[in-house]
Scaffold this active site. Structure first.
Site, PDB file in Angstrom:
ATOM      1  N   GLU A   1       8.297  -2.701   2.939  1.00 24.55           N
ATOM      2  CA  GLU A   1       7.010  -2.777   3.623  1.00 24.55           C
ATOM      3  C   GLU A   1       6.199  -3.987   3.159  1.00 24.55           C
ATOM      4  O   GLU A   1       6.306  -4.416   2.015  1.00 24.55           O
ATOM      5  CB  GLU A   1       6.171  -1.540   3.281  1.00 24.55           C
TER       6      GLU A   1
ATOM      7  N   CYS B   1      -0.039  -8.048   1.069  1.00 27.56           N
ATOM      8  CA  CYS B   1       0.586  -7.269   0.000  1.00 27.56           C
ATOM      9  C   CYS B   1       2.086  -7.213   0.279  1.00 27.56           C
ATOM     10  O   CYS B   1       2.508  -6.759   1.338  1.00 27.56           O
ATOM     11  CB  CYS B   1      -0.027  -5.867   0.007  1.00 27.56           C
TER      12      CYS B   1
ATOM     13  N   CYS C   1      12.116   1.621  -6.033  1.00 25.10           N
ATOM     14  CA  CYS C   1      11.583   1.291  -7.353  1.00 25.10           C
ATOM     15  C   CYS C   1      12.191   2.232  -8.383  1.00 25.10           C
ATOM     16  O   CYS C   1      12.431   3.404  -8.092  1.00 25.10           O
ATOM     17  CB  CYS C   1      10.059   1.445  -7.354  1.00 25.10           C
TER      18      CYS C   1
ATOM     19  N   CYS D   1       6.913   6.458 -11.196  1.00 31.18           N
ATOM     20  CA  CYS D   1       5.524   6.946 -11.299  1.00 31.18           C
ATOM     21  C   CYS D   1       5.379   8.206 -10.439  1.00 31.18           C
ATOM     22  O   CYS D   1       5.786   8.229  -9.279  1.00 31.18           O
ATOM     23  CB  CYS D   1       4.540   5.865 -10.869  1.00 31.18           C
TER      24      CYS D   1
ATOM     25  N   CYS E   1       3.560   8.212  -6.881  1.00 34.30           N
ATOM     26  CA  CYS E   1       3.849   7.094  -5.975  1.00 34.30           C
ATOM     27  C   CYS E   1       4.972   7.441  -5.006  1.00 34.30           C
ATOM     28  O   CYS E   1       6.020   7.948  -5.412  1.00 34.30           O
ATOM     29  CB  CYS E   1       4.236   5.868  -6.801  1.00 34.30           C
TER      30      CYS E   1
ATOM     31  N   CYS F   1       1.500   2.767  -0.988  1.00 35.16           N
ATOM     32  CA  CYS F   1       2.807   2.356  -1.469  1.00 35.16           C
ATOM     33  C   CYS F   1       3.968   3.212  -0.937  1.00 35.16           C
ATOM     34  O   CYS F   1       4.070   4.387  -1.254  1.00 35.16           O
ATOM     35  CB  CYS F   1       2.748   2.453  -2.988  1.00 35.16           C
TER      36      CYS F   1
END
Ligand code: SAH
Length: 374
Positions: A106, A119, A126, A130, A133, A360
């Site tokens: 994205e 962004c 990832c 976290c 997220c 995110c």
């Protein structure tokens, strides 16, 4: 209200040679193999980075046969747009791109007053985990190549320059990207080499040429990599996702904290500031009843006392199936006030993009869920 293109997933196609993954020497070699004189590399390079050409056909000073040859074997657009969501006031545009192997990433364009901030993502997925997220939930698929990182910028540079887009709302329609933040999917310092190759391309005066001061890299806090950043020739802005001032809480929210505890991260930040003289931003996503108490605000203020910094409080973007909820406006204001009273510069970031799932990894997650359901 929002408008959205349907989520259709094109079948992944085998990679053509992406010219965006070549430096000038590699591009020259590639064109030499096609029997081209050496000045062609400079022409193609300028078309890609200076004029943001989206295809070979527009490269009007190249011979027609070469354009056809390049179109058959290479690409300058390694990203395929699979979904685009525009907020109703048209000030946020989110794109979901598919890569040649079917992975998706994205990027989000935010049209603030005089700024046009993009962004971008540094990885597909990832590995940092976290707990609040959306990107973390699927784990890491792979690193993006330098070309895939730069391509997000070139896509939106074309978007802004296109007189037909975005649908016009103001006489001062922005036509260039003024700021870039690496705050999309992925941990940029976990894909260090490719991210820095991309950053050199984005800042080099003979390539995209955006000033390093207009670029900010956001990291979960990989301390040794922050030290490495401080030694780079170009000094871009650093943002660190803190989210908690102590190890007990931070490890629950940001599990990588086990390897890089708060005090180690802050020590690396102090060294970064000492070397670069640049103010660092700490990001802190406020979660109701988790990390938003006055005691934690005090503790945070104590930890940051001697650091040239700025705190960005972000109301949590709630994600599905997550126990974390955003803090109330009152608790946000109280938290901010405690930090300010202690002399720590603090802003509360707007919840821009929430309406269009610009948090995110959220659009990608929605698209994957939809594909899974068939
Ligand atoms: N890996 C990098 C950059 C990607 S995320 C980093 O950790 O900084 C960019 C920012 O959005 C980070 O501060 C991240 O913690 C934050 N973030 C992730 N999910 C969020 C959510 N649901 N609500 C608010 N902020 C979130």
């Amino acid at each position: 209200m929002m408008t959205s293109t349907p989520l259709a997933f094109p079948i992944a196609t085998p990679a053509r040679r992406s010219l965006l993954d070549m430096d000038q020497a590699a591009l020259a070699d590639f064109l030499a193999e096609l029997g081209q004189p050496s000045f062609r590399a400079r022409q193609v390079w300028d078309w890609i980075y200076k004029r943001c050409a989206g295809d070979f056909e527009t490269m009007s000073n190249l011979p027609k046969e070469l354009r056809a040859q390049l179109a058959a074997t290479a690409t300058v657009t390694p990203l395929t747009l699979v979904a685009e969501v525009v907020a109703h006031d048209r000030d946020t545009v989110k794109a979901l791109f598919q890569l040649h192997d079917g992975q998706t990433i994205e990027a989000v364009l935010m049209l603030y007053d005089a700024r046009r901030t993009l962004c971008i993502s540094s990885q597909a997925g990832c590995a940092m985990g976290c707990t609040f997220c959306a990107t973390a939930q699927g784990g890491l698929a792979r690193n993006l190549t330098p070309g895939e990182i730069v391509a997000q910028v070139l896509y939106f540079a074309r978007y802004l320059a296109d007189p037909a887009l975005p649908p016009d709302t103001s006489a001062e329609r922005p036509t260039t990207i003024t700021n870039i933040v690496l705050m999309g999917m992925g941990e940029p310092l976990h894909n260090y080499a490719n991210v820095w190759t991309a950053l050199h391309r984005l800042t080099a005066p003979d390539a995209f040429g955006l000033g390093a001061r207009h670029i900010t890299l956001s990291t979960v806090g990989l301390a040794p990599m922050i030290d490495r950043m401080a030694d780079e020739g170009i000094q871009i802005g650093l943002a660190v996702s803190l989210h908690a001032p102590n190890d007990v809480l931070r490890t629950q929210l940001v599990p990588i904290n086990k390897g890089y505890p708060v005090d180690e991260v802050l020590a690396a930040v102090r060294r970064y500031v000492a070397k670069t003289n640049r103010r660092v931003t700490f990001e802190y996503a406020l979660m109701a009843g988790i990390n938003d108490t006055p005691e934690l605000a005090q503790e945070m203020a104590g930890k940051l006392q001697d650091i040239l910094c700025h705190v960005n409080l972000i109301p949590l973007n709630p994600i599905p199936d997550s126990p974390f909820q955003p803090t109330s406006n009152e608790a946000t204001a109280r938290f901010a006030q405690i930090l300010r009273d202690a002399g720590v510069a603090t802003t509360v970031r707007l919840r821009r993009g929430i309406e269009i799932n610009a948090g995110c990894g959220q659009l990608r997650r929605a698209a994957i869920a939809k594909t899974d359901r068939g």
